[in-house]
Design an enzyme around this catalytic site. Structure first.
Site, PDB file in Angstrom:
ATOM      1  N   LYS A  13      49.158  39.251  28.958  1.00  0.00           N
ATOM      2  CA  LYS A  13      51.008  39.515  29.914  1.00  0.00           C
ATOM      3  C   LYS A  13      51.526  37.950  29.738  1.00  0.00           C
ATOM      4  O   LYS A  13      50.653  37.058  29.815  1.00  0.00           O
ATOM      5  CB  LYS A  13      50.991  40.414  31.320  1.00  0.00           C
ATOM      6  CG  LYS A  13      50.287  39.473  32.085  1.00  0.00           C
ATOM      7  CD  LYS A  13      51.280  38.399  33.110  1.00  0.00           C
ATOM      8  CE  LYS A  13      50.173  38.161  33.718  1.00  0.00           C
ATOM      9  NZ  LYS A  13      50.166  36.994  34.253  1.00  0.00           N
ATOM     10  N   PRO A  98      43.103  33.839  26.742  1.00  0.00           N
ATOM     11  CA  PRO A  98      42.365  32.399  26.779  1.00  0.00           C
ATOM     12  C   PRO A  98      42.472  32.901  28.056  1.00  0.00           C
ATOM     13  O   PRO A  98      43.050  33.462  28.937  1.00  0.00           O
ATOM     14  CB  PRO A  98      43.895  31.019  26.783  1.00  0.00           C
ATOM     15  CG  PRO A  98      45.064  32.184  27.091  1.00  0.00           C
ATOM     16  CD  PRO A  98      44.829  33.662  25.801  1.00  0.00           C
ATOM     17  N   VAL A  99      40.668  31.988  28.335  1.00  0.00           N
ATOM     18  CA  VAL A  99      40.199  32.465  30.278  1.00  0.00           C
ATOM     19  C   VAL A  99      41.206  31.531  30.922  1.00  0.00           C
ATOM     20  O   VAL A  99      41.600  30.437  30.392  1.00  0.00           O
ATOM     21  CB  VAL A  99      39.183  32.421  30.120  1.00  0.00           C
ATOM     22  CG1 VAL A  99      38.512  32.506  31.197  1.00  0.00           C
ATOM     23  CG2 VAL A  99      38.363  32.812  28.851  1.00  0.00           C
ATOM     24  N   ALA A 100      41.482  32.211  31.992  1.00  0.00           N
ATOM     25  CA  ALA A 100      42.022  31.233  33.606  1.00  0.00           C
ATOM     26  C   ALA A 100      43.238  30.590  32.639  1.00  0.00           C
ATOM     27  O   ALA A 100      43.898  29.552  32.928  1.00  0.00           O
ATOM     28  CB  ALA A 100      40.810  30.527  33.986  1.00  0.00           C
ATOM     29  N   GLY A 102      46.282  32.461  33.253  1.00  0.00           N
ATOM     30  CA  GLY A 102      47.784  33.014  33.521  1.00  0.00           C
ATOM     31  C   GLY A 102      48.432  33.748  33.060  1.00  0.00           C
ATOM     32  O   GLY A 102      49.237  34.336  32.680  1.00  0.00           O
ATOM     33  N   SER A 107      41.834  40.895  33.407  1.00  0.00           N
ATOM     34  CA  SER A 107      42.387  42.510  33.578  1.00  0.00           C
ATOM     35  C   SER A 107      42.413  43.072  32.971  1.00  0.00           C
ATOM     36  O   SER A 107      42.309  44.271  32.957  1.00  0.00           O
ATOM     37  CB  SER A 107      43.472  41.654  34.167  1.00  0.00           C
ATOM     38  OG  SER A 107      44.048  40.880  35.243  1.00  0.00           O
ATOM     39  N   ALA A 108      42.770  42.471  31.732  1.00  0.00           N
ATOM     40  CA  ALA A 108      43.420  43.187  30.194  1.00  0.00           C
ATOM     41  C   ALA A 108      41.348  43.532  29.669  1.00  0.00           C
ATOM     42  O   ALA A 108      41.182  44.714  29.812  1.00  0.00           O
ATOM     43  CB  ALA A 108      42.908  42.440  28.976  1.00  0.00           C
ATOM     44  N   ASP A 140      46.640  42.711  38.539  1.00  0.00           N
ATOM     45  CA  ASP A 140      46.715  42.850  37.893  1.00  0.00           C
ATOM     46  C   ASP A 140      46.426  43.558  36.399  1.00  0.00           C
ATOM     47  O   ASP A 140      47.263  44.266  35.562  1.00  0.00           O
ATOM     48  CB  ASP A 140      47.036  41.623  36.871  1.00  0.00           C
ATOM     49  CG  ASP A 140      47.936  40.271  36.828  1.00  0.00           C
ATOM     50  OD1 ASP A 140      49.349  39.981  38.068  1.00  0.00           O
ATOM     51  OD2 ASP A 140      47.949  38.868  36.530  1.00  0.00           O
TER      52      ASP A 140
HETATM   53  C1  LIG Z   1      49.558  34.904  39.444  1.00  0.00           C
HETATM   54  C2  LIG Z   1      49.470  36.214  38.789  1.00  0.00           C
HETATM   55  C3  LIG Z   1      51.210  36.821  38.493  1.00  0.00           C
HETATM   56  O1  LIG Z   1      50.340  37.948  36.813  1.00  0.00           O
HETATM   57  O2  LIG Z   1      47.988  36.277  37.065  1.00  0.00           O
HETATM   58  P1  LIG Z   1      47.844  35.597  36.191  1.00  0.00           P
HETATM   59  O3  LIG Z   1      49.169  34.705  36.497  1.00  0.00           O
HETATM   60  O4  LIG Z   1      46.671  34.482  37.212  1.00  0.00           O
HETATM   61  O5  LIG Z   1      47.262  35.953  35.436  1.00  0.00           O
HETATM   62  C4  LIG Z   1      48.455  37.835  39.487  1.00  0.00           C
HETATM   63  O6  LIG Z   1      49.554  37.569  40.797  1.00  0.00           O
HETATM   64  C5  LIG Z   1      47.899  37.607  39.591  1.00  0.00           C
HETATM   65  O7  LIG Z   1      47.010  38.610  39.500  1.00  0.00           O
HETATM   66  P2  LIG Z   1      44.807  38.553  39.972  1.00  0.00           P
HETATM   67  O8  LIG Z   1      44.742  37.949  38.934  1.00  0.00           O
HETATM   68  O9  LIG Z   1      44.351  40.396  39.402  1.00  0.00           O
HETATM   69  O10 LIG Z   1      44.831  38.304  40.797  1.00  0.00           O
HETATM   70  P3  LIG Z   1      43.495  39.177  42.246  1.00  0.00           P
HETATM   71  O11 LIG Z   1      42.238  38.772  40.897  1.00  0.00           O
HETATM   72  O12 LIG Z   1      44.046  40.552  42.716  1.00  0.00           O
HETATM   73  O13 LIG Z   1      43.503  37.975  42.958  1.00  0.00           O
HETATM   74  C6  LIG Z   1      43.188  36.710  42.977  1.00  0.00           C
HETATM   75  C7  LIG Z   1      43.528  35.986  44.312  1.00  0.00           C
HETATM   76  O14 LIG Z   1      44.944  35.011  43.592  1.00  0.00           O
HETATM   77  C8  LIG Z   1      46.023  35.069  44.817  1.00  0.00           C
HETATM   78  N1  LIG Z   1      47.165  36.736  45.009  1.00  0.00           N
HETATM   79  C9  LIG Z   1      47.184  37.241  44.224  1.00  0.00           C
HETATM   80  C10 LIG Z   1      48.113  38.246  43.938  1.00  0.00           C
HETATM   81  C11 LIG Z   1      49.225  38.039  44.983  1.00  0.00           C
HETATM   82  N2  LIG Z   1      50.295  39.337  45.077  1.00  0.00           N
HETATM   83  N3  LIG Z   1      49.489  37.186  45.703  1.00  0.00           N
HETATM   84  C12 LIG Z   1      47.961  36.083  45.557  1.00  0.00           C
HETATM   85  O15 LIG Z   1      48.295  35.356  47.037  1.00  0.00           O
HETATM   86  C13 LIG Z   1      44.922  35.946  46.300  1.00  0.00           C
HETATM   87  O16 LIG Z   1      44.526  34.703  46.695  1.00  0.00           O
HETATM   88  C14 LIG Z   1      43.468  36.458  45.525  1.00  0.00           C
HETATM   89  O17 LIG Z   1      42.270  36.166  46.349  1.00  0.00           O
HETATM   90  N1  LIG Z   2      36.474  39.706  31.599  1.00  0.00           N
HETATM   91  C1  LIG Z   2      36.457  38.464  32.183  1.00  0.00           C
HETATM   92  N2  LIG Z   2      37.170  37.528  31.162  1.00  0.00           N
HETATM   93  C2  LIG Z   2      37.871  36.179  31.421  1.00  0.00           C
HETATM   94  N3  LIG Z   2      37.901  35.971  32.600  1.00  0.00           N
HETATM   95  C3  LIG Z   2      36.630  36.643  33.686  1.00  0.00           C
HETATM   96  C4  LIG Z   2      36.478  38.093  32.973  1.00  0.00           C
HETATM   97  N4  LIG Z   2      35.899  38.254  34.320  1.00  0.00           N
HETATM   98  C5  LIG Z   2      35.652  37.567  34.727  1.00  0.00           C
HETATM   99  N5  LIG Z   2      36.211  36.814  34.669  1.00  0.00           N
HETATM  100  C6  LIG Z   2      36.816  35.122  35.345  1.00  0.00           C
HETATM  101  O1  LIG Z   2      37.930  35.262  35.801  1.00  0.00           O
HETATM  102  C7  LIG Z   2      38.750  33.916  35.855  1.00  0.00           C
HETATM  103  C8  LIG Z   2      40.439  34.168  35.310  1.00  0.00           C
HETATM  104  O2  LIG Z   2      40.633  34.641  34.511  1.00  0.00           O
HETATM  105  P1  LIG Z   2      41.478  34.925  33.257  1.00  0.00           P
HETATM  106  O3  LIG Z   2      41.694  36.273  34.227  1.00  0.00           O
HETATM  107  O4  LIG Z   2      41.096  34.974  31.936  1.00  0.00           O
HETATM  108  O5  LIG Z   2      42.701  34.547  33.884  1.00  0.00           O
HETATM  109  P2  LIG Z   2      44.130  34.369  35.034  1.00  0.00           P
HETATM  110  O6  LIG Z   2      43.760  35.265  36.021  1.00  0.00           O
HETATM  111  O7  LIG Z   2      44.757  33.075  35.350  1.00  0.00           O
HETATM  112  O8  LIG Z   2      44.714  35.287  34.069  1.00  0.00           O
HETATM  113  C9  LIG Z   2      37.791  33.624  35.216  1.00  0.00           C
HETATM  114  O9  LIG Z   2      37.342  32.506  36.355  1.00  0.00           O
HETATM  115  C10 LIG Z   2      36.610  34.032  34.466  1.00  0.00           C
HETATM  116  O10 LIG Z   2      35.607  33.111  35.093  1.00  0.00           O
END
Ligand SMILES: C[C@@](CO)(OP(=O)(O)O)[C@H](O)COP(=O)(O)OP(=O)(O)OC[C@H]1O[C@@H](n2ccc(N)nc2=O)[C@H](O)[C@@H]1O
Ligand SMILES: Nc1ncnc2c1ncn2[C@@H]1O[C@H](COP(=O)(O)OP(=O)(O)O)[C@@H](O)[C@H]1O
Length: 301
Positions: A13, A98-100, A102, A107-108, A140
């Site tokens: 996403k 890509p891992v970590a 954004g 979540s996928a 997510d």
């Molecule tokens: C920033 C976003 C934007 O869509 O995604 P990514 O870019 O990482 O994929 C999301 O808010 C990430 O969602 P997700 O990766 O599912 O996060 P979660 O596991 O629920 O939370 C991980 C940590 O992110 C912070 N968190 C997450 C969601 C939120 N609304 N507020 C927060 O402060 C908190 O510190 C939480 O402990």
């Molecule tokens: N199935 C998985 N695929 C990718 N990362 C994972 C998975 N399970 C746990 N993780 C951990 O979740 C963290 C966030 O990864 P990812 O979901 O790829 O990034 P983002 O939160 O930035 O979208 C990473 O540090 C990774 O080690």
């Protein structure tokens, strides 16, 4: 009898709009976000087995846990506990996201594993039940199940589908190092304590632009409150964003918590051109082109 494997595909996403509000008592931030699912995906294959094992191939495997903390394993265990099933199975994850980065790769995988396990076990449950388990795994994960374009509120888990016309074309610049989502939220809190960085307003104009299908109208409205924090932690991303615009993208934005940079382009051909220039400029690890919106987690026939 040889067990039959089942494969589920789930999309990456990008947040077209990411407005971050205040920190809630549970530590999460209140969000108003517009998600779009992109044609970059992970495939998760589940095969009944006598132990729960994980095997990961593809993009960024080094950083993906193969122990019970992997989000796909946690998804299977959570569903098994709720519906009284045996969680033992072999989970194969082919990563394209890509891992970590954004882009919600973990979540996928969680969404794919939820849908896959529910299908393998023949659970007669609705989307609401699956959404409830999804939200316990990550903010997510419900969006990864639903896909398309959606407005997310709460901590991002409450979804309203949004209308999108046509296809939007993206170039993605993948970074060398990942960024931790909690660290980026913490950095935004720090920046807000130290000053008053600009905040995203209402997503209404952006939602209208997505519904119009016009990338020129959408481009100036892309916004991400986490971008300042991601740039503060990885200042080199400024160069990447500049290079994408110079290469002809309509707009560039950090995807969610970064560090992937997503560039909106006027056409599929432009997206390839922008990707070629970005790759040549040496401002990222690698590039991908993608389009959106696409559906959420789907069983592969
Ligand atoms: C920033 C976003 C934007 O869509 O995604 P990514 O870019 O990482 O994929 C999301 O808010 C990430 O969602 P997700 O990766 O599912 O996060 P979660 O596991 O629920 O939370 C991980 C940590 O992110 C912070 N968190 C997450 C969601 C939120 N609304 N507020 C927060 O402060 C908190 O510190 C939480 O402990
Ligand atoms: N199935 C998985 N695929 C990718 N990362 C994972 C998975 N399970 C746990 N993780 C951990 O979740 C963290 C966030 O990864 P990812 O979901 O790829 O990034 P983002 O939160 O930035 O979208 C990473 O540090 C990774 O080690």
């Amino acid at each position: 009898m040889v067990p039959t494997p089942l494969t589920v595909r789930a999309p990456a996403k990008v947040n077209l709009h990411l407005g971050v509000g205040e920190v809630r008592p549970d530590g999460f931030h209140e969000l108003v976000t517009v998600f779009q699912a992109l044609s970059l995906h992970d495939d998760v294959t589940l095969t009944p087995s006598d132990a729960l094992t994980l095997h990961v191939t593809g993009e960024g495997v080094r950083d993906v846990p193969t122990d019970p903390t992997n989000l796909a394993a946690r998804a299977v265990v959570a569903l098994a506990e709720r519906y009284g099933r045996d969680p033992n199975m072999r989970i194969d994850i082919a990563k394209g996201i890509p891992v970590a980065g954004g882009m919600a790769g973990g979540s996928a995988d969680a969404a794919a594993a939820l849908l896959g396990a529910a299908t393998l076990w023949g659970l007669e449950i609705g989307r609401d039940d699956l959404d409830e388990v999804a939200a316990t795994l990550g903010s997510d994960v419900p969006f990864s199940l639903h896909g398309h374009t959606a407005l997310g509120t709460g901590r991002g888990e409450r979804l309203i589908p949004a209308l999108a016309r046509g296809e939007f074309h993206w170039t993605l610049a993948l970074a060398r190092e990942g960024l931790s989502t909690p660290a980026v939220y913490r950095e935004l809190d720090r920046l807000r304590e130290a000053g008053d960085p600009p905040r995203a307003g209402s997503p209404d104009a952006l939602l209208a632009a997505v519904a119009s299908g016009d990338p020129h109208r959408l481009a100036p409205l892309l916004t991400n409150d986490l971008q300042a924090a991601a740039l503060s932690l990885q200042p080199g991303l400024r160069r990447t964003l500049r290079a994408g615009i110079e290469a002809g993208a309509l707009a560039g934005i950090v995807s969610g918590s970064g560090p992937t940079c997503a560039f909106l382009c006027a056409s599929a051909d432009d997206a390839v051109d922008v990707g070629t220039e970005l790759a040549g400029a040496g401002v990222c690890r690698t590039v991908r082109v993608a389009s959106g919106p696409v559906p959420g987690a789907t069983v592969v026939p």
